[in-house]
Write a protein that holds these residues in place. Structure first.
Motif: not given
Length: 850
Positions: A665, A668, A697, A702, A706
């Protein structure tokens, strides 16, 4: 002493309680009562209550301290059934009466050996045998047709027994099943397999009584539910043992030096540990990994000026080597034994009077289990010494000691039973005899672990066992069971009957069935074939193309993970992912919470050593403490890099996964992460640009964005799929006279994995693989809980230098390719430099870059 001593010492008391004796005399057969009385022993209350529960037709869960005679309590109803006073002149029961199931083959053999003593002394007409993978084939065959009265086995061997047609006759008269050390496997896949086996046994012998034994249950009510048919907790009597003498636990500290900042091996303690060994008859030294057992053993051997007999015991040693050490312990020939979890459970060898835990114990129940290996008697305290490797481990050791003193336990949570295990069980049932679909589903749902399985899910499992699934049904080799009557009967409705597609499928199943998967090592090599060494598959499974990690003194970039190889190339970029050696035990949530409470309880810091107290005081002055219910995040510059430390307290596995996700993350968002490092307590990430706001984050999405991308791009899901494919019977490990290599199995499962991902993404084994990837490999549950806290209660502190609390995780940055515990000069200098920066209270100039 042997486990016979367990039976006897647990009963010993010169101050015999008259009320307990009178109660026992009304319940316990006079033959057993006389056996105890003649030795100035008594039957303890909890043992009598186990017999009472059995007489009342109830299942039972016995929770009692080590040395309290749990094993005898479990067997007391069996012994009573064969006493002449209860037989009333009738012949003893024929056939299999009691089944004893343990997590270890060695434990079953140990119990059998020591149960023989009271049986022979009382002259009871009982035959006792064991059955495991080591049992000769002719004896196995005879046991199925002419079983002993008591059979001692493991979950895997029991499951195989149930796959034979004669299992119905063998278990028809079964009266009792005893599950020993139930905490050791009930929450995992071996527990799933046993739960299904218990449901099948209950269907064969409806009056069967179940009993489970343990010394270390945090939540007995959950285990009562797991043990009971249909999860009916009221059917299971909860019996708590008499309290034993409290354990004597002390924490070893350096005599002249400070408590170390970093490291896990605690090699600073070797001179003191060696003196401890010389002072005791037999000392059992526990370590948390196989690597550390070898490492500590070598250090002790180097210090062994007196040539004391010191041994080592762990799962990677050959059976012959382990048996040799076990024999020496039983004969009292060793002064010390360095061991891993291979000796955690109730096997007792030698007269051990002191247990040493090297490094933090990671849980109060695990510590209690290990303490129980010393002075195995209820009326005298067991002695244990904890040896912390660093300052956080000192706090953890203190928390574990206080938890043991307070009688508080911890343990793993139960989760839904695995579909791969269910598929293996269904195939085993088909090997025994054709089965009716609805009847087998009802039997399976009677197990609490599989109460969640509905008709739709079961239909998917049956389709997989029958054909391999939609994408594989064209291949005959995946046809294992068939529906009698075929499509016509299915269209007509009614209950379906399933049978084996071919008799040879039964032999294939028995050859390959099992739950325990061997750990694999992957070769790290360049594209030209040059090998650099091996890494554990657990580490390699997390790697994706483009990741960099440190190994063999180099920074390596991953090109691909294929079969049993990690193909790499040398990289000029810094290694982002540290390479770890050896599996790591997770820090339990209970112990993590205790450490956090300790960090904010400033009034009690005075009981800590001066250097530990000062460490906490400077942290409190300069930054904040990671309080329960919050997530503390610190940011600071160091060595021309920007560091962010997340104090999660969720264990190394979850922190390692979080590091993988957060750095992706950060990439990115243009923060240019350079790497991360993790321990049980926190995650440290460094980058070229500072993290000004950590909240984005750590947003919970997430785990849906991700995480999914990471799992699919890495080797993680492939590894999970290989395991469930083998357990579920899709891929065979073993063929007659030949065992496939890990590379051959991986090649087969990778091919099938690609087919299913493309053509049948909802395949039942892909679902099972995802469940494993989310839980067992990443501790996703704890990670998710932490992210929820971060969304509500994140405390971000920006500092001008490293904080005292960050030093332990900072010390090992860039050193992970060095063997764990290797306290070389460079590492010590780095620790001193970081500590000086963290602990100084005057203005500090910027440190030179690393």
């Amino acid at each position: 002493m042997s486990r016979a001593g367990d039976f006897c010492r647990a009963a010993h008391s010169k101050d015999v309680n008259k009320r307990t004796t009178q109660t026992a005399s009304r319940v316990v057969p006079p033959e057993i009562e006389a056996w105890f009385t003649g030795r100035d022993w008594r039957v303890r209350r909890h043992q009598t209550e186990m017999l009472e529960a059995s007489d009342a037709g109830r299942h039972s869960l016995l929770v009692a301290d080590t040395g309290a005679g749990k094993t005898l309590g479990g067997f007391l109803p069996t012994l009573a059934a064969f006493c002449p006073s209860r037989l009333n002149g009738e012949d003893p029961p024929e056939g299999l009466h009691t089944l004893y199931v343990s997590p270890l083959k060695a434990l079953a053999h140990d119990v059998q050996r020591n149960l023989v003593t009271p049986v022979e002394d009382m002259g009871l007409p009982l035959r006792i045998e064991t059955r495991s993978g080591d049992t000769p084939s002719d004896r196995k065959k005879r046991q199925r047709t002419k079983p002993p009265h008591i059979l001692m086995t493991t979950p895997e061997s029991l499951s195989l027994l149930l796959s034979y047609p004669d299992s119905f006759a063998m278990f028809a008269g079964l009266k009792r099943v005893i599950v020993d050390e139930v905490h050791a496997f009930a929450t995992g896949k071996r527990g799933d397999l046993l739960a299904l086996a218990l449901s099948r046994l209950q269907a064969i012998a409806p009056d069967l009584q179940r009993a489970a034994l343990s010394a270390t249950l945090a939540d007995p009510e959950n285990y009562r539910t797991w043990l009971a048919p249909w999860g009916d907790i009221e059917e299971v009597a909860l019996i708590k043992g008499e309290d034993g003498a409290p354990a004597e636990v002390e924490i070893l500290l350096p005599i002249e030096e400070r408590v170390p900042w970093g490291g896990h091996a605690a090699t600073w303690s070797i001179p003191q540990l060696y003196d401890l060994i010389k002072q005791n008859r037999t000392t059992l030294v526990f370590t948390n990994t196989r690597f550390l057992s070898e490492y500590i053993f070598q250090y002790l051997w180097d210090a062994n000026e007196d040539k004391l007999p010191i041994g080592i015991h762990h799962g990677s040693l050959s059976k012959e080597a382990r048996r040799k050490v076990e024999g020496a312990m039983a004969r009292g020939e060793l002064r010390a034994l360095v061991a891993t979890a291979s000796l955690d459970l109730g096997v007792d060898w030698g007269d051990i009077d002191c247990v040493v835990q090297m490094g933090a114990p990671k849980g109060s129940s695990r510590l209690l289990q290990r303490i129980g290996r010393a002075n195995h008697r209820l009326d005298q305290p067991s002695r244990a010494v904890l040896v912390p490797g660093n300052r956080f481990e000192f706090l953890e050791a203190t928390a574990a000691k206080e938890a043991v003193d307070a009688g508080q336990r911890d343990g793993e949570d139960f989760r839904p039973g695995g579909l791969d295990v269910l598929a293996q069980h269904v195939m085993g049932c088909a090997c025994a005899a054709p089965f009716e679909e609805a009847a087998l589903l009802a039997e399976i749902r009677s197990s609490h672990a599989y109460a969640w399985v509905d008709t739709a899910i079961f239909t998917r499992v049956l389709e997989f066992v029958a054909t391999g699934g939609y994408a594989l049904k064209a291949y005959d080799r995946f046809r294992r069971i068939v529906r009698e009557g075929g499509a016509k009967k299915a269209a007509a409705g009614g209950d379906a009957t399933w049978r084996l597609a071919h008799p040879q499928q039964a032999a294939k199943h028995r050859l390959n069935a099992g739950i325990i998967m061997d750990g694999e090592m992957l070769q790290v090599r360049f594209r030209n074939g040059r090998s650099l060494g091996k890494v554990e598959e657990r580490f390699a499974a997390q790697l994706s193309p483009g990741d960099t990690f440190g190994f063999a003194g180099m920074s390596l970039e991953v090109e691909k993970v294929q079969d049993m190889d990690v193909v790499v190339r040398a990289s000029s970029k810094a290694a982002m992912i540290p390479s770890y050696g050896g599996a790591r035990m997770p820090l339990t949530t209970h112990l993590a919470d205790r450490v956090r409470e300790m960090l904010i309880d400033r009034a009690k810091w005075g009981r800590f050593p001066d250097d530990v107290r000062e460490w906490l005081e400077v942290q409190d002055w300069r930054s904040k403490m990671p309080a329960p219910g919050t997530l503390l995040v610190e940011s600071f510059p160091h060595g021309k890099r920007y560091f962010t430390v997340y104090y999660t307290f969720i264990g190394w596995n979850a922190n390692q996964s979080l590091g993988m996700l957060v750095t992706k993350r950060m990439e990115d968002r243009g923060l240019k992460p350079l790497g991360f490092n993790a321990n049980d307590y926190c995650l440290a990430v460094w980058s070229l640009r500072p993290v000004e706001d950590p909240v984005p984050l750590l947003s919970p999405d997430i785990l849906t964005d991700e995480f999914i991308d990471w799992v699919q791009d890495s080797h993680l899901l492939r590894r999970a799929f290989r395991e469930v494919a083998v357990i579920g019977g899709l891929v065979e490990r073993q063929q007659p006279g030949k065992r496939k290599t890990g590379k051959q199995v991986t090649f087969s499962t990778d091919l099938i994995y690609e087919v299913l991902r493309k053509y049948e993404p909802d395949h039942v084994l892909l679902e099972a693989a995802w469940a494993d990837a989310r839980t067992l490999m990443t501790d996703i549950g704890r990670l998710g809980d932490m992210l929820d806290v971060a969304a509500e209660q994140l405390v971000h502190v920006e500092l001008d230098r490293v904080s005292p609390l960050a030093v332990p995780v900072m010390v090992l940055i860039g050193r992970e390719n060095v063997p764990q515990g290797a306290a070389d000069d460079e590492l010590l200098l780095e620790a001193e430099s970081l500590a000086d920066a963290a602990m100084r209270t005057d203005p500090l100039e910027e440190l030179e870059p690393d």
